[in-house]
Write an enzyme that holds these catalytic residues in place. Structure first.
Site, PDB file in Angstrom:
ATOM      1  N   CYS A 143      -5.753 -13.377  -3.762  1.00  0.00           N
ATOM      2  CA  CYS A 143      -6.296 -14.423  -2.888  1.00  0.00           C
ATOM      3  C   CYS A 143      -6.191 -15.789  -3.562  1.00  0.00           C
ATOM      4  O   CYS A 143      -6.324 -16.809  -2.911  1.00  0.00           O
ATOM      5  CB  CYS A 143      -7.740 -14.130  -2.535  1.00  0.00           C
ATOM      6  SG  CYS A 143      -8.822 -14.302  -3.936  1.00  0.00           S
TER       7      CYS A 143
ATOM      8  N   PHE B 231      -7.926  -4.146  -0.911  1.00  0.00           N
ATOM      9  CA  PHE B 231      -7.074  -3.301  -1.757  1.00  0.00           C
ATOM     10  C   PHE B 231      -6.623  -4.016  -3.022  1.00  0.00           C
ATOM     11  O   PHE B 231      -6.267  -3.379  -4.007  1.00  0.00           O
ATOM     12  CB  PHE B 231      -5.838  -2.825  -0.960  1.00  0.00           C
ATOM     13  CG  PHE B 231      -4.752  -3.863  -0.830  1.00  0.00           C
ATOM     14  CD1 PHE B 231      -3.855  -4.088  -1.880  1.00  0.00           C
ATOM     15  CD2 PHE B 231      -4.630  -4.648   0.314  1.00  0.00           C
ATOM     16  CE1 PHE B 231      -2.854  -5.067  -1.774  1.00  0.00           C
ATOM     17  CE2 PHE B 231      -3.649  -5.622   0.420  1.00  0.00           C
ATOM     18  CZ  PHE B 231      -2.761  -5.830  -0.628  1.00  0.00           C
TER      19      PHE B 231
ATOM     20  N   LYS C 255     -18.027   0.373  -0.111  1.00  0.00           N
ATOM     21  CA  LYS C 255     -16.975   0.927   0.752  1.00  0.00           C
ATOM     22  C   LYS C 255     -15.665   0.287   0.288  1.00  0.00           C
ATOM     23  O   LYS C 255     -15.317  -0.804   0.693  1.00  0.00           O
ATOM     24  CB  LYS C 255     -17.277   0.580   2.215  1.00  0.00           C
ATOM     25  CG  LYS C 255     -16.685   1.517   3.251  1.00  0.00           C
ATOM     26  CD  LYS C 255     -15.178   1.627   3.211  1.00  0.00           C
ATOM     27  CE  LYS C 255     -14.438   0.455   3.782  1.00  0.00           C
ATOM     28  NZ  LYS C 255     -12.976   0.503   3.512  1.00  0.00           N
TER      29      LYS C 255
ATOM     30  N   SER D 128      -9.445  -9.889   4.483  1.00  0.00           N
ATOM     31  CA  SER D 128      -8.692 -10.854   5.282  1.00  0.00           C
ATOM     32  C   SER D 128      -9.620 -11.642   6.218  1.00  0.00           C
ATOM     33  O   SER D 128     -10.733 -11.204   6.523  1.00  0.00           O
ATOM     34  CB  SER D 128      -7.638 -10.120   6.106  1.00  0.00           C
ATOM     35  OG  SER D 128      -8.283  -9.225   6.983  1.00  0.00           O
TER      36      SER D 128
ATOM     37  N   GLU E  94      -9.437   1.826   1.562  1.00  0.00           N
ATOM     38  CA  GLU E  94      -8.940   3.208   1.671  1.00  0.00           C
ATOM     39  C   GLU E  94      -7.529   3.342   1.088  1.00  0.00           C
ATOM     40  O   GLU E  94      -6.996   4.432   0.967  1.00  0.00           O
ATOM     41  CB  GLU E  94      -8.988   3.695   3.130  1.00  0.00           C
ATOM     42  CG  GLU E  94      -8.137   2.921   4.128  1.00  0.00           C
ATOM     43  CD  GLU E  94      -8.798   1.645   4.676  1.00  0.00           C
ATOM     44  OE1 GLU E  94      -9.462   0.928   3.902  1.00  0.00           O
ATOM     45  OE2 GLU E  94      -8.611   1.361   5.873  1.00  0.00           O
TER      46      GLU E  94
ATOM     47  N   GLU F  50      -1.198 -16.758   6.114  1.00  0.00           N
ATOM     48  CA  GLU F  50      -1.204 -16.112   4.793  1.00  0.00           C
ATOM     49  C   GLU F  50      -0.155 -14.995   4.797  1.00  0.00           C
ATOM     50  O   GLU F  50      -0.174 -14.126   5.670  1.00  0.00           O
ATOM     51  CB  GLU F  50      -2.589 -15.516   4.510  1.00  0.00           C
ATOM     52  CG  GLU F  50      -2.663 -14.845   3.150  1.00  0.00           C
ATOM     53  CD  GLU F  50      -4.024 -14.201   2.869  1.00  0.00           C
ATOM     54  OE1 GLU F  50      -4.605 -13.581   3.777  1.00  0.00           O
ATOM     55  OE2 GLU F  50      -4.493 -14.324   1.717  1.00  0.00           O
TER      56      GLU F  50
END
Ligand code: NAD
Length: 497
Positions: free
Chosen positions: A282, A150, A174, A227, A177, A383
């Site tokens: 990240c 995301f 993909k 992740s 969402e 994280e």
């Protein structure tokens, strides 16, 4: 309610009637802004069929002609720069300027890929043996897929599909969402740039679509960013189904501040790298390693600045930090802060109580700053992916580098110092994929490659740059002889010389 569908065969396609849907929110207000189709296995299979049909024509299109499409695509993305950034901000929450910056980092990969005729040039050796020449070439894999997170709804997809398409593959994206709209805009612009239908497809979805990708016999390679637990699953499942997989994952980036560093510069760097995009990067710095006597001076500089961060909606030009992606994620980040306090870290700035007038339902929190964090604490080990910076104290350079090297993650790191010897030793011996020297977020440019070490990446090739060319192609070597003289008959042994 806005309905967000797929993009297959050159056009938007609604989700199957009666199919599953996910809610999409505007994090700045907490309002539901749309519903995204969540593809079934059958819908994914249909998209792969379309991409398969497009592959023959696209892979046989000369690289120069593919590059011309990319040049036009670059122009169109530049023209729609603001529209794309706005779409990112309203679904992700990051500030508009940051969203514009994200689009530029994606554009740089397109600029790199415009040189694909040169990048795909093979090797040629004349006379590997008497009258025999050898040449090698790199050819497209077929239908390949990308599964994206995301936090960069434009840049990360552009890292992947640009290199895949430039090298002659057809692509199934993909997206996350949580912010699915930008991907549709990017796919539409590719068609407007003259890209053939079926070359770049977007299939919205969640785990069901991902599993369909990972097990589909006609998908040759999967590029993933997200992740670590999901990346590990994708790497193992994809490779078990004979796919080439690269999975770039989570991070805990340490910035080491040496006693000789310019503390103002280091503090500036930490504010931008720790709290920019609300820490949802990240490459965000989430741990500051204060070496020697730096700790107190650093906390003194950081605390007032963290406390006065301007938090607000991403479309407000005054905002320095927007909301988090969802209420659930904001609560998770706050839960980490609670744990940090319970485990004994000193919470110097507490952003948990922030409330914004007029935006009470948005997913905001203020910046948090911890001091005296130790390596056994949960907030050090895991994280957090939020606006939380931990200061850890280290007596000297050796203990600082040991700490960084022993951490499970190895995405990015930085050292701030004026000592070239210390910087060189750090860059040489640190077990991390991307290293900054007086640069807090050392994201490589498109002509280098991006990738972490340890639990921050699975698979052995990075994103974009020449690594991207290699990941999305396979090598073929031809050994050729054109005999004109007397044939020597069958040969049954390798010649000794
Ligand atoms: P995520 O792992 O939750 O989701 C990533 C993608 O995987 C999404 O498309 C999602 O739909 C899919 N997915 C989620 N759960 C799944 C499951 N159980 N099975 C199959 N697919 C699943 O990651 P996120 O929250 O979207 O993104 C944040 C994470 O991404 C952070 O850990 C961050 O560090 C990482 N990230 C890494 C890089 C990098 O280059 N190393 C870059 C950006 C983000």
């Amino acid at each position: 309610m806005k309905q967000i569908g797929h993009f297959i065969g050159g056009k938007e396609v609604a989700g199957k009637s009666g199919g599953r849907k996910g809610d999409v929110f505007n994090p700045a207000t907490g309002e539901k802004s749309g519903e995204v189709a969540l593809a079934s296995k059958a819908e994914l299979n249909d998209a792969v069929e379309v991409a398969k049909q497009a592959f023959t024509g696209w892979s046989n299109t000369p690289p120069l002609a593919r590059a011309r499409v990319l040049f036009k695509y670059k122009d169109l993305i530049e023209k729609h720069h603001d529209d794309l950034a706005r779409a990112i901000t309203v679904e992700h929450g990051k500030t508009f300027d940051d969203a514009k910056g994200e689009v530029v980092r994606g554009l740089e990969v397109i600029e790199f890929a415009c040189g694909i005729p040169h990048l795909l040039k093979g090797d040629f050796t004349e006379n590997v043996s008497g009258g025999i020449d050898s040449y090698s070439m790199r050819q497209a894999l077929g239908v390949v897929a990308g599964i994206t997170p995301f936090n960069f709804p434009a840049m990360v997809p552009m890292w992947m599909y640009t290199m895949a398409i430039a090298t002659g593959n057809t692509f199934i994206l993909k997206p996350s969402e949580k912010d699915p709209t930008t991907a549709l805009m990017l796919a539409d612009l590719f068609i407007k740039a003259g890209g053939p239908p079926g070359v770049l497809n977007v299939v919205q979805g969640d785990k069901e679509a991902v599993d369909a990708i990972l097990t589909h016999p006609d998908i040759a390679a999967v590029s993933f960013v997200g992740s670590t637990p999901v990346g590990r699953y994708i790497y193992h499942t994809g490779t078990a189904h004979d796919k080439r997989v690269q999975a770039l994952c989570g991070a805990k980036n340490h910035m080491v501040i040496m006693p000789d560093a310019d503390i103002d510069q280091a503090a500036d760097a930490l504010i931008g790298a720790g709290y920019g995009a609300a820490g949802e990067r990240c490459m965000a710095v989430s741990v500051a390693v204060a070496v020697g006597d730096v700790g107190d001076k650093l906390i003194e500089k950081l605390a007032p600045r963290v406390a006065s961060l301007k938090v607000g909606p991403g479309l407000d030009p005054q905002s320095e930090m927007g909301p988090l992606i969802s209420g659930q994620h904001r609560d998770k980040v706050m839960g980490y802060v609670d744990t940090g306090v319970k485990e004994g870290a000193k919470l110097v700035v507490d952003g948990r109580g922030l409330r914004l007038q007029g935006y009470e339902n948005g997913y905001y929190m203020g910046g948090c700053l911890f001091d005296n964090v130790t390596t056994d604490m949960t907030i050090y080990k895991e994280e957090i992916f939020g606006p939380v910076l931990s200061v850890v104290r280290a007596p000297n350079f050796d203990s600082a580098i040991k700490m960084v090297n022993e951490h499970q993650f190895g995405n990015g790191t930085a050292i701030f110092t004026r000592d070239g010897d210390a910087a060189r030793a750090y860059a040489s011996s640190v077990k991390i994929g991307m290293v900054g020297v007086n640069v807090p977020i050392p994201v490589p440019m498109a002509f280098h490659s991006f990738g972490g070490w340890k639990s921050s990446a699975f698979g052995d090739m990075g994103m974009f740059g020449m690594e991207g060319v290699r990941f999305f192609t396979k090598l073929k070597t031809v050994t050729a002889r054109w005999p004109t003289g007397i044939r020597s008959g069958a040969e049954f042994v390798f010649k000794a010389r």
